[in-house]
Design a protein around this motif. Structure first.
Motif, short mmCIF file in Angstrom:
data_model
loop_
_atom_site.label_atom_id
_atom_site.label_comp_id
_atom_site.label_asym_id
_atom_site.label_seq_id
_atom_site.Cartn_x
_atom_site.Cartn_y
_atom_site.Cartn_z
N LYS A 61 0.84 -1.21 0.00
CA LYS A 61 0.00 0.00 0.00
C LYS A 61 0.87 1.25 0.00
N ASP A 62 1.87 1.20 -0.84
CA ASP A 62 2.87 2.27 -0.97
C ASP A 62 2.36 3.30 -1.99
N ALA A 63 1.62 4.28 -1.50
CA ALA A 63 1.00 5.28 -2.37
C ALA A 63 2.03 6.15 -3.07
N VAL A 64 3.16 6.41 -2.42
CA VAL A 64 4.19 7.28 -3.00
C VAL A 64 4.70 6.71 -4.32
N THR A 65 4.99 5.41 -4.34
CA THR A 65 5.48 4.77 -5.56
C THR A 65 4.41 4.75 -6.64
N LEU A 66 3.17 4.46 -6.26
CA LEU A 66 2.07 4.44 -7.24
C LEU A 66 1.89 5.81 -7.89
N VAL A 67 1.96 6.84 -7.07
CA VAL A 67 1.82 8.21 -7.59
C VAL A 67 3.00 8.54 -8.50
N ARG A 68 4.20 8.19 -8.06
CA ARG A 68 5.40 8.51 -8.85
C ARG A 68 5.32 7.92 -10.26
N ILE A 69 4.92 6.67 -10.34
CA ILE A 69 4.89 6.00 -11.65
C ILE A 69 3.71 6.49 -12.50
N LEU A 70 2.53 6.47 -11.95
CA LEU A 70 1.33 6.73 -12.76
C LEU A 70 1.17 8.18 -13.17
N THR A 71 1.80 9.11 -12.45
CA THR A 71 1.72 10.51 -12.87
C THR A 71 2.87 10.93 -13.76
N ASN A 72 3.86 10.05 -13.91
CA ASN A 72 5.03 10.38 -14.74
C ASN A 72 5.08 9.55 -16.03
N ARG A 73 3.96 8.97 -16.39
CA ARG A 73 3.81 8.28 -17.68
C ARG A 73 2.60 8.90 -18.37
N ASN A 74 2.65 9.00 -19.68
CA ASN A 74 1.46 9.53 -20.35
C ASN A 74 0.41 8.43 -20.46
N ASN A 75 -0.77 8.78 -20.96
CA ASN A 75 -1.88 7.83 -20.93
C ASN A 75 -1.59 6.58 -21.74
N ALA A 76 -0.98 6.76 -22.91
CA ALA A 76 -0.67 5.60 -23.75
C ALA A 76 0.25 4.64 -23.02
N GLN A 77 1.21 5.18 -22.28
CA GLN A 77 2.13 4.34 -21.51
C GLN A 77 1.41 3.65 -20.35
N ARG A 78 0.47 4.37 -19.73
CA ARG A 78 -0.31 3.75 -18.64
C ARG A 78 -1.11 2.55 -19.15
N GLN A 79 -1.63 2.66 -20.39
CA GLN A 79 -2.38 1.53 -20.95
C GLN A 79 -1.47 0.32 -21.14
N VAL A 80 -0.24 0.57 -21.57
CA VAL A 80 0.73 -0.53 -21.74
C VAL A 80 1.06 -1.13 -20.37
N ILE A 81 1.24 -0.28 -19.36
CA ILE A 81 1.53 -0.77 -18.00
C ILE A 81 0.39 -1.67 -17.51
N ALA A 82 -0.85 -1.21 -17.71
CA ALA A 82 -2.02 -1.97 -17.25
C ALA A 82 -2.07 -3.34 -17.93
N GLN A 83 -1.78 -3.38 -19.23
CA GLN A 83 -1.79 -4.64 -19.97
C GLN A 83 -0.66 -5.55 -19.50
N THR A 84 0.52 -4.96 -19.29
CA THR A 84 1.67 -5.74 -18.81
C THR A 84 1.42 -6.28 -17.42
#
Length: 335
Positions: A61-84
């Motif tokens: 439940k490490d919110a800091v890491t989740l925020v760091r990654i998901l706010t520093n990738r654009n939407n297209a990259q987030r879709q790739v992350i979700a699929q991966t």
């Protein structure tokens, strides 16, 4: 998106405005030459690594890491992350986030995971959900999106909610306001003659009750350059500012809708900056997520000019904790 070694005056303005404040940010080629957004593609992108880090962060439940990654990738990259993430863990990332987080941060990160068209459809649905209808949010979205984008949003809305967007708008609103919304939903640019349009709008004001028809027809079917000429011509002809005309001659939801539309024709960045002065989280978050890859730099500049305070500073007075850090990451920097 623009390509090549030239960019518009608006891009140059926002670039010069922000360059001195955030030099690291402008090292990206895509950022300098391609967008007025604050969120850009992450250059050293490794979706496998991101997915594994997110998996570990969810377990802790490490919110800091989740925020760091998901706010520093654009939407297209987030879709790739979700699929991966799904391929690695056999789990849905959105569902996993819901289990690990709560409150405003959960909502924000889930919104960041939505593809852009889905997010606009979601915002429209939320504006009509429950007992009341958020008429201004409906107008904001329909006034700041192109006809082609709205056609795509309508299709996504049907797919997501199994409901027809046009019918939903009819069911939630009434009268001339409904006609205005539907005209915006189906908007297409028609070549008009400025002087003729000015005369039509002026004539619509002659009766005891102003005629909404020409305002709907003209303001939803011409490009913004043409409409700005028309509105300036109308002011010269009537001796009144357009916002004064709207305020005096129209009432109710239609007056609200026309007011929003006129502001978006004249300067959408200024209108959206005004909206960001709201204390309501869904409004602030909605605009920031919706515009962070498109034109948030210019909205930020308009906000600073309007309020004398940077959006980055204003957010710190209104929000707190990990939710604040996520919003600041989307905003990106001081002005």
């Amino acid at each position: 998106m623009q390509n090549g070694k030239t960019f518009s005056a608006a891009t140059a303005f926002c670039y010069s405005l922000n360059k001195a404040m955030d030099p690291e940010y402008f090292k990206s080629y895509e950022m300098c030459w391609g967008t007025l957004g604050t969120v850009r593609p992450f250059s050293n992108f490794h979706p496998d690594r991101d997915a594994m880090e997110i998996q570990a962060a969810l377990e802790k439940k490490d919110a800091v890491t989740l925020v760091r990654i998901l706010t520093n990738r654009n939407n297209a990259q987030r879709q790739v992350i979700a699929q991966t993430f799904k391929e690695i863990t056999q789990k849905d990332l959105a569902t996993a986030l819901k289990k690990a987080l709560s409150g405003e941060l959960e909502v924000l990160l889930l919104e960041l995971l939505m593809p852009p068209l889905q997010y606009e459809a979601y915002r429209l649905q939320q504006a009509m959900a429950g007992l009341g209808t958020d008429e201004e949010t409906l107008m904001e979205i329909l006034s700041t999106r192109s006809g082609k984008q709205l056609q795509e949003v309508s299709a996504v809305y049907q797919d997501l909610y199994k409901k027809d967007l046009e019918k939903e708008l009819k069911g939630e609103t009434s009268g001339d306001f409904t006609k205005l919304l539907l005209a915006l939903l189906k908007k297409e640019n028609v070549v008009g003659v400025a002087q003729r349009d000015i005369k039509s709008l002026s004539a619509s004001l002659n009766g005891k009750k102003a005629d909404a028809g020409p305002w709907i027809d003209i303001l939803t079917s011409r490009d913004s350059d043409h409409l700005n000429k028309v509105l300036m011509g109308l002011e010269l002809e009537t001796g009144q500012m357009v916002d004064q005309i709207v305020e005096k001659r129209f009432t109710g939801d239609f007056r609200l809708g026309l007011n929003v539309l006129v502001q978006c024709i004249q300067n959408p960045d200024v209108y959206l900056a005004k909206r960001l002065t709201s204390t309501k989280t869904p409004i602030v978050q909605g605009i920031m997520v919706s515009h962070c890859e498109e034109d948030l730099l210019c909205i930020r500049a308009a906000y600073h000019k309007l309020t004398g305070t940077s959006l980055y500073t204003a957010l710190q007075k209104q929000f707190k904790g990990d939710h604040l850090q996520a919003l600041l990451a989307i905003c990106r920097s001081e002005d």
